[in-house]
Design an enzyme around this catalytic site. Structure first.
Site, PDB file in Angstrom:
ATOM      1  N   CYS A 355       5.237  -7.646  40.906  1.00  0.00           N
ATOM      2  CA  CYS A 355       5.009  -7.145  42.264  1.00  0.00           C
ATOM      3  C   CYS A 355       6.037  -6.081  42.636  1.00  0.00           C
ATOM      4  CB  CYS A 355       5.009  -8.283  43.269  1.00  0.00           C
ATOM      5  SG  CYS A 355       6.491  -9.327  43.208  1.00  0.00           S
ATOM      6  N   HIS A 756       8.358 -12.282  46.772  1.00  0.00           N
ATOM      7  CA  HIS A 756       7.240 -11.374  46.529  1.00  0.00           C
ATOM      8  C   HIS A 756       7.485 -10.034  47.209  1.00  0.00           C
ATOM      9  CE1 HIS A 756       3.237 -10.365  45.321  1.00  0.00           C
ATOM     10  NE2 HIS A 756       2.792 -10.235  46.556  1.00  0.00           N
TER      11      HIS A 756
END
Length: 804
Positions: A355, A756
């Site tokens: 990510c 994330h």
């Protein structure tokens, strides 16, 4: 009689890597959801790269005409009914047919179970008119081939591990180690339970539950006594940490997750080592020994036991890939999912922990920075045979997908090979571990400069980030002034510690405010502790990158700090621009400063004598004192001496250099340098690391650990820095100093090694209205609700401000 093409196929030697996930030049694949053939790939039977229908002729005609033979592949997904019929038809060991239990975590279905595969072999030929034709061999298709040797070879090609699978497997190979506690358990089993009739064998368990609270999932079994206790509370899983409490009472050190246990999967945690561990290879590779251990010590028969929960790795990946980053508006409604098109581009599929890469790529390649950032190349090179491993090809491939043909990829694309060619041999960026997005952004633009734009002999589009600052060092006693120009690519903004709410504008003011420099001596009047430093903006970049330092080193481990940050939509840098000298200020030019530097170094004679008593020569001690900034810290100086004990000139007569390259040429902060040296890190590497990382000590420390084999030579880096400093980067016109927020990379989580990253980019739609768009890996949604700006305040990590 065997034909020539059949002989050719029979003689094929399969390579270790076959590129068949997507086309070498785009992300078209062989997979079809319907029976209608829309997608197919042609696997070159010479170089084992795959090409879509649009690019196979380029490979044959432009790159290497000798590659004529291809295996055309297309896969068609089986219907739900076909998959259900297969599940109903599973036969158990007794010969009866039973539908599998819903709670069971099934092994991944094979490609043959999920897809019907159609294949055929053809030859490409160019005729006199320059047209390319496909000549199919009717005897070599999945329906008509009667040659068993050919069918066997084609099947080997179909089942061979793809390059993408190998990359993912390598990236997610966990670096767990065995430990003394688990080895003691293995030895105890071998000496105590090795007799099959031993009375110590446990009764076979048929049901499992926590011995303290009756939970029947999220269970961990003690590898010493077989006690079953629940784990900690997790997302979607209840738990009361009774497995840990069992360890605290019994001092049994190691437990294994029960729900994910299988012959090939073991999640094991050692409480004594406070880390995930594994059995020794010799123990688990002997499947009979491991199965008997589970049966006799734990009462678990692996022949009938089926996993019912995801492994820790699967839970980690799933959480990373499905992180709920406010995918709803302030009223709780789902955000509008956008289709891939040239307005918003397309999504990037998470490769496990990628990510950080996805968010950086979206901002850099897909509208998060100034419109003048263009890739600079438009065509694939015709002289590159292996496009899958070529840097230029894979960068252009991803650029095209995001900017030219995003509608072809409604589900996003996997940047697997891009990650590989960019990460290369870098220890961290080539791994499957989570990384810091700011470090990757810096690494990526530097890599593009070195591998792409330097070879193109042109200015880099990355110049839109570069600008100059000027440090003004002023003596408060004699009012003499020294000006030092520095090249920047971003503004790093320190956040205040233990402050919940802060303002980015105020923190920027602090960056460009005056501060006292202790332990500095004026080269003109020789005054001590009288130097004031103030940083000004000399030129204005097209894209201003602002990086609040949310990541800090605590005990030399990166830790994220969380503070809500008030974000201005507009930043005006004109108030920080350079100011002319006042009438009473005197500028110190380089010649004056150079003349004074000989006399500016006076060694600390007390420390010098102490070092000489230790057996070092006076010249060696003088060099050590000079290169450690005349410090009083004997340990630092001795470390320097030991690191340079083999230098050929260590004991040669010492002369103070005419110009101290550490401070004048490179602008290295002496405090940062001393802090790194005090850790026992080599001086030359510390100097180079601080230069390469623009003075960021945290990044510099990590650079040193990743480049211990570097020679530390500064000349090339200094020359490059001087060359860049002499060039004009940015705009001097103060009218071009106003910036509007265009893109943001956010990080949600407490650690750089977890959590994330997503990207928010302000896009202009067909109605000419600007809206914030959230890029959460392959998911793209309108995020123009105020609740999403609250996410940016709490989790914003990299801010991209653009000027017109």
């Amino acid at each position: 009689m065997t034909s020539s093409i059949e002989l050719f196929i029979n003689n094929i030697s399969l390579p270790s890597t076959i590129y068949k996930d997507d086309c070498a030049y785009c992300y078209r694949s062989m997979y079809n959801d319907v029976k209608e053939k829309k997608e197919n790939l042609s696997l070159c039977l010479h170089c084992f790269q795959s090409f879509c229908g649009s690019h196979v002729s380029f490979h044959h005609d432009k790159v290497i005409p000798e590659h004529k033979n291809y295996l055309e592949l297309a896969k068609f997904k089986k219907s739900e009914k076909e998959l259900e019929d297969r599940e109903l038809d599973q036969e158990d060991e007794t010969g009866s047919f039973n539908k599998k239990i819903k709670l069971e975590i099934k092994e991944s279905l094979t490609e043959d179970q999920l897809y019907d595969t159609k294949w055929s072999v053809y030859e490409l030929n160019s005729n006199a008119g320059g047209n390319i034709t496909k000549n199919y061999f009717s005897c070599i298709t999945n329906e008509s081939c009667n040659n068993e040797d050919v069918k066997h070879k084609i099947n080997a090609l179909l089942t061979a591990k793809s390059s993408s699978f190998q990359e993912m497997s390598d990236g997610w190979t966990q670096e767990f180690k065995t430990c003394s506690h688990i080895r003691e358990i293995e030895d105890y089993y071998r000496t105590t339970y090795n007799n099959e009739t031993n009375e110590k064998s446990h009764k076979l368990l048929s049901t499992f539950k926590c011995s303290d609270c009756d939970l029947n999932d999220n269970l961990w079994v003690c590898l010493t006594c077989g006690n079953i206790g629940c784990g900690r509370q997790q997302i979607g899983l209840e738990g009361h940490s009774h497995a840990l409490k069992h360890n605290e009472v019994s001092r049994h050190p190691v437990a294994m997750k029960l729900g994910s246990l299988s012959e090939n999967t073991r999640d094991i945690y050692c409480y004594s080592c406070d880390d995930e561990v594994k059995f020794s290879d010799s123990f688990v590779n002997n499947k009979k020994e491991f199965s008997e251990y589970c049966l006799k010590v734990l009462g678990i028969d692996l022949n009938v036991f089926k996993p019912t929960e995801k492994s820790l790795v699967e839970l980690n990946v799933e959480q990373n890939m499905n992180w709920d980053f406010q995918m709803k508006d302030s009223e709780g409604n789902d955000l509008t999912q956008l289709e891939s098109d040239t307005t918003v581009g397309c999504g990037l599929i998470n490769l496990g922990n990628s990510c950080y890469l996805n968010s950086v790529i979206q901002c850099l390649f897909n509208g998060g920075v100034h419109k003048d950032w263009k890739l600079g190349i438009n065509e694939f090179p015709p002289d590159v045979v292996f496009a899958n491993t070529n840097f230029k090809c894979q960068v252009l491939k991803l650029w095209n997908a995001l900017n030219l043909t995003p509608s072809l990829y409604p589900r996003g694309v996997k940047p697997t090979l891009f990650k590989k060619v960019v990460g290369g041999s870098h220890e961290e960026f080539s791994s499957g571990r989570q990384q810091d997005a700011m470090e990757y952004f810096t690494y990526l633009i530097d890599t593009l400069d070195k591998k792409l734009y330097r070879s193109l002999d042109t200015f880099s589009p990355n110049d839109i980030f570069r600008f100059k600052t000027q440090d003004k060092l002023k003596c408060t006693k004699c009012l003499s002034v020294k000006l030092l120009d520095e090249l920047q690519e971003c503004v790093q903004v320190p956040l205040q510690e233990n402050v919940d709410k802060q303002d980015l504008s105020s923190r920027l003011d602090e960056v460009f405010s005056s501060n006292d420099l202790n332990d500095f001596t004026c080269s003109k009047c020789k005054g001590n502790n009288c130097i004031i430093k103030k940083t000004y903006v000399a030129t204005f970049p097209k894209t201003l990158v602002v990086n609040p330092t949310r990541i800090k080193l605590v005990d030399w481990q990166p830790v994220k700090t969380s503070s809500e940050l008030e974000i201005p939509e507009v930043i005006d840098l004109s108030k920080y621009r350079i100011q002319p000298l006042s009438a009473n200020e005197t500028l110190i030019d380089d010649d004056d400063d150079e003349d004074d530097q000989d006399a500016s170094f006076t060694p600390n004679f007390e420390v010098l004598n102490n070092l000489k008593e230790m057996g070092f020569s006076e010249n060696a001690c003088l060099r050590a004192l000079f290169n450690t900034n005349n410090t009083n810290d004997s340990e630092t100086i001795v470390n320097w001496l030991f690191q340079h004990v083999e230098d050929s000139d260590l004991n040669e007569p010492f002369e103070v250099p005419k110009k101290n390259s550490k401070t004048v040429l490179t602008g290295i902060d002496e405090i940062s340098l001393n802090n790194m040296i005090s850790m026992g890190l080599p001086l030359k590497l510390c100097q180079k690391a601080l230069i390469v990382n623009n003075g960021n000590v945290n990044n510099a420390v990590e650079w040193v650990f990743n480049n211990m084999d570097d020679d530390g030579e500064l000349q090339e880096v200094v020359n490059e820095q001087q060359s860049k400093t002499q060039r004009d980067f940015g705009d001097k016109d103060p009218n071009n100093s106003v910036y509007k927020l265009k893109g943001v990379i956010c990080h949600k989580g407490n650690s750089v090694h977890s959590g994330h990253y997503v990207a928010f980019i302000r896009r202009c739609f067909k109605d000419e209205k600007e809206k914030w768009v959230l890029y959460n890996d392959e998911k793209i949604v309108i995020a123009d609700d105020p609740v999403n700006f609250e996410e940016i305040k709490k989790n914003g990590y990299i801010f991209f401000y653009n000027r017109d």
